[in-house]
Motif scaffolding. Structure first.
Motif, PDB file in Angstrom:
ATOM      1  N   VAL A 162       0.821  -1.211   0.000  1.00  0.00           N
ATOM      2  CA  VAL A 162       0.000   0.000   0.000  1.00  0.00           C
ATOM      3  C   VAL A 162       0.858   1.266   0.000  1.00  0.00           C
ATOM      4  O   VAL A 162       0.579   2.221  -0.729  1.00  0.00           O
ATOM      5  CB  VAL A 162      -0.954  -0.006   1.215  1.00  0.00           C
ATOM      6  CG1 VAL A 162      -1.631   1.341   1.393  1.00  0.00           C
ATOM      7  CG2 VAL A 162      -1.989  -1.104   1.064  1.00  0.00           C
ATOM      8  N   TRP A 163       1.913   1.270   0.793  1.00  0.00           N
ATOM      9  CA  TRP A 163       2.723   2.475   0.948  1.00  0.00           C
ATOM     10  C   TRP A 163       4.045   2.405   0.197  1.00  0.00           C
ATOM     11  O   TRP A 163       4.930   3.246   0.420  1.00  0.00           O
ATOM     12  CB  TRP A 163       2.988   2.729   2.435  1.00  0.00           C
ATOM     13  CG  TRP A 163       1.724   3.002   3.180  1.00  0.00           C
ATOM     14  CD1 TRP A 163       1.044   2.142   3.976  1.00  0.00           C
ATOM     15  CD2 TRP A 163       0.970   4.209   3.156  1.00  0.00           C
ATOM     16  NE1 TRP A 163      -0.082   2.745   4.464  1.00  0.00           N
ATOM     17  CE2 TRP A 163      -0.153   4.016   3.974  1.00  0.00           C
ATOM     18  CE3 TRP A 163       1.136   5.443   2.524  1.00  0.00           C
ATOM     19  CZ2 TRP A 163      -1.099   5.002   4.181  1.00  0.00           C
ATOM     20  CZ3 TRP A 163       0.187   6.424   2.736  1.00  0.00           C
ATOM     21  CH2 TRP A 163      -0.916   6.204   3.561  1.00  0.00           C
ATOM     22  N   ALA A 164       4.209   1.470  -0.724  1.00  0.00           N
ATOM     23  CA  ALA A 164       5.477   1.285  -1.439  1.00  0.00           C
ATOM     24  C   ALA A 164       5.994   2.546  -2.110  1.00  0.00           C
ATOM     25  O   ALA A 164       7.192   2.830  -2.025  1.00  0.00           O
ATOM     26  CB  ALA A 164       5.359   0.150  -2.451  1.00  0.00           C
ATOM     27  N   LEU A 193       9.600   3.454  -0.705  1.00  0.00           N
ATOM     28  CA  LEU A 193      10.720   3.321  -1.640  1.00  0.00           C
ATOM     29  C   LEU A 193      11.121   4.649  -2.280  1.00  0.00           C
ATOM     30  O   LEU A 193      11.931   4.666  -3.212  1.00  0.00           O
ATOM     31  CB  LEU A 193      10.359   2.299  -2.726  1.00  0.00           C
ATOM     32  CG  LEU A 193       9.988   0.911  -2.208  1.00  0.00           C
ATOM     33  CD1 LEU A 193       9.516   0.032  -3.350  1.00  0.00           C
ATOM     34  CD2 LEU A 193      11.150   0.283  -1.468  1.00  0.00           C
ATOM     35  N   GLN A 194      10.524   5.748  -1.828  1.00  0.00           N
ATOM     36  CA  GLN A 194      10.842   7.100  -2.308  1.00  0.00           C
ATOM     37  C   GLN A 194      10.548   7.276  -3.801  1.00  0.00           C
ATOM     38  O   GLN A 194      11.233   8.028  -4.488  1.00  0.00           O
ATOM     39  CB  GLN A 194      12.311   7.438  -2.014  1.00  0.00           C
ATOM     40  CG  GLN A 194      12.681   7.412  -0.556  1.00  0.00           C
ATOM     41  CD  GLN A 194      12.130   8.603   0.210  1.00  0.00           C
ATOM     42  OE1 GLN A 194      12.151   9.709  -0.294  1.00  0.00           O
ATOM     43  NE2 GLN A 194      11.637   8.365   1.407  1.00  0.00           N
ATOM     44  N   PHE A 234       4.350  13.732  -3.679  1.00  0.00           N
ATOM     45  CA  PHE A 234       3.807  13.695  -2.328  1.00  0.00           C
ATOM     46  C   PHE A 234       4.124  14.986  -1.584  1.00  0.00           C
ATOM     47  O   PHE A 234       3.265  15.558  -0.910  1.00  0.00           O
ATOM     48  CB  PHE A 234       4.357  12.486  -1.569  1.00  0.00           C
ATOM     49  CG  PHE A 234       3.838  12.365  -0.170  1.00  0.00           C
ATOM     50  CD1 PHE A 234       2.558  11.900   0.058  1.00  0.00           C
ATOM     51  CD2 PHE A 234       4.622  12.716   0.912  1.00  0.00           C
ATOM     52  CE1 PHE A 234       2.062  11.793   1.345  1.00  0.00           C
ATOM     53  CE2 PHE A 234       4.135  12.612   2.194  1.00  0.00           C
ATOM     54  CZ  PHE A 234       2.853  12.144   2.415  1.00  0.00           C
ATOM     55  N   ALA A 235       5.345  15.457  -1.710  1.00  0.00           N
ATOM     56  CA  ALA A 235       5.753  16.673  -1.004  1.00  0.00           C
ATOM     57  C   ALA A 235       4.971  17.883  -1.515  1.00  0.00           C
ATOM     58  O   ALA A 235       4.543  18.725  -0.722  1.00  0.00           O
ATOM     59  CB  ALA A 235       7.255  16.897  -1.165  1.00  0.00           C
ATOM     60  N   ASP A 285      10.152  11.187   3.873  1.00  0.00           N
ATOM     61  CA  ASP A 285      11.328  10.550   4.457  1.00  0.00           C
ATOM     62  C   ASP A 285      11.030   9.542   5.566  1.00  0.00           C
ATOM     63  O   ASP A 285      11.667   8.495   5.625  1.00  0.00           O
ATOM     64  CB  ASP A 285      12.320  11.600   4.954  1.00  0.00           C
ATOM     65  CG  ASP A 285      12.928  12.389   3.807  1.00  0.00           C
ATOM     66  OD1 ASP A 285      12.943  11.860   2.675  1.00  0.00           O
ATOM     67  OD2 ASP A 285      13.365  13.527   4.049  1.00  0.00           O
ATOM     68  N   PRO A 286      10.099   9.815   6.497  1.00  0.00           N
ATOM     69  CA  PRO A 286       9.953   8.878   7.625  1.00  0.00           C
ATOM     70  C   PRO A 286       9.201   7.586   7.304  1.00  0.00           C
ATOM     71  O   PRO A 286       9.071   6.733   8.174  1.00  0.00           O
ATOM     72  CB  PRO A 286       9.188   9.698   8.661  1.00  0.00           C
ATOM     73  CG  PRO A 286       8.428  10.693   7.889  1.00  0.00           C
ATOM     74  CD  PRO A 286       9.286  11.004   6.689  1.00  0.00           C
ATOM     75  N   TYR A 287       8.716   7.402   6.085  1.00  0.00           N
ATOM     76  CA  TYR A 287       7.880   6.243   5.799  1.00  0.00           C
ATOM     77  C   TYR A 287       8.625   4.916   5.906  1.00  0.00           C
ATOM     78  O   TYR A 287       8.067   3.924   6.377  1.00  0.00           O
ATOM     79  CB  TYR A 287       7.198   6.379   4.430  1.00  0.00           C
ATOM     80  CG  TYR A 287       5.979   7.255   4.519  1.00  0.00           C
ATOM     81  CD1 TYR A 287       4.733   6.704   4.757  1.00  0.00           C
ATOM     82  CD2 TYR A 287       6.078   8.632   4.399  1.00  0.00           C
ATOM     83  CE1 TYR A 287       3.612   7.512   4.860  1.00  0.00           C
ATOM     84  CE2 TYR A 287       4.976   9.438   4.504  1.00  0.00           C
ATOM     85  CZ  TYR A 287       3.741   8.873   4.728  1.00  0.00           C
ATOM     86  OH  TYR A 287       2.638   9.659   4.852  1.00  0.00           O
TER      87      TYR A 287
END
Length: 161
Positions: free
Chosen positions: A108-110, A114-115, A121-122, A130-132
């Protein structure tokens, strides 16, 4: 005479005819209503509806061709744990559940873990992605600790019997 036997007969008849309890039909109708409302709202913005449809079809294909078989293969690799027993308590599900939940969170949050979606997103959220990775690793570690604790308690409970 009470109305319970008649109500029970109606309930059994409905369940036999429909194949499930009446609440199942109510929940299903609610889901259909929510879906109809959502599609109705999206009809005004056809490009978004087309993108969502493509995404859903793509997700179904990816699940059927890649993720489903990969999950089955990973579960097959965990089968030796099926034989691991301490005081009669099998370890398999205490490994399977946190691994599955961690993998689900990763899927879900890949893009953020994985940036891959960092700039978008920003810009859209005003937050840093960064904190994900650290949060996902922390949640995974917490799931494993909770599962290990549950397994230890199950073994202790089995030992007391």
């Amino acid at each position: 005479m009470s109305g319970k036997p008649a109500a029970a007969r109606v309930h059994r008849g409905f369940t036999r005819a429909y194949g499930a309890a009446p609440w199942h039909l109510l929940v299903l109708l609610g889901c259909f209503a929510l879906t109809a409302y959502t599609v109705g709202r999206l009809l005004d913005d056809l490009p978004v509806l087309v993108r969502i449809t493509i995404w859903l079809v793509g997700a179904a294909v990816v699940w059927d061709l890649l993720l489903g078989p990969a999950l089955a293969l990973a579960d097959r690799g965990l089968q030796p744990l099926h034989r691991v027993r301490v005081r009669g308590v099998r370890a398999l599900n205490y490994v399977r559940v946190p691994a599955l939940l961690s993998a689900l969170l990763l899927v879900v949050w890949a893009p953020l873990i994985l940036q891959r979606a960092a700039p978008t997103f920003a810009v859209k959220s005003g937050l840093s992605p960064d904190p994900y990775l650290e949060r996902w690793a922390g949640v995974t570690a917490a799931l494993l600790v909770l599962s290990a604790t549950a397994y230890a308690l199950a073994v202790l409970r089995a030992g007391r019997r």
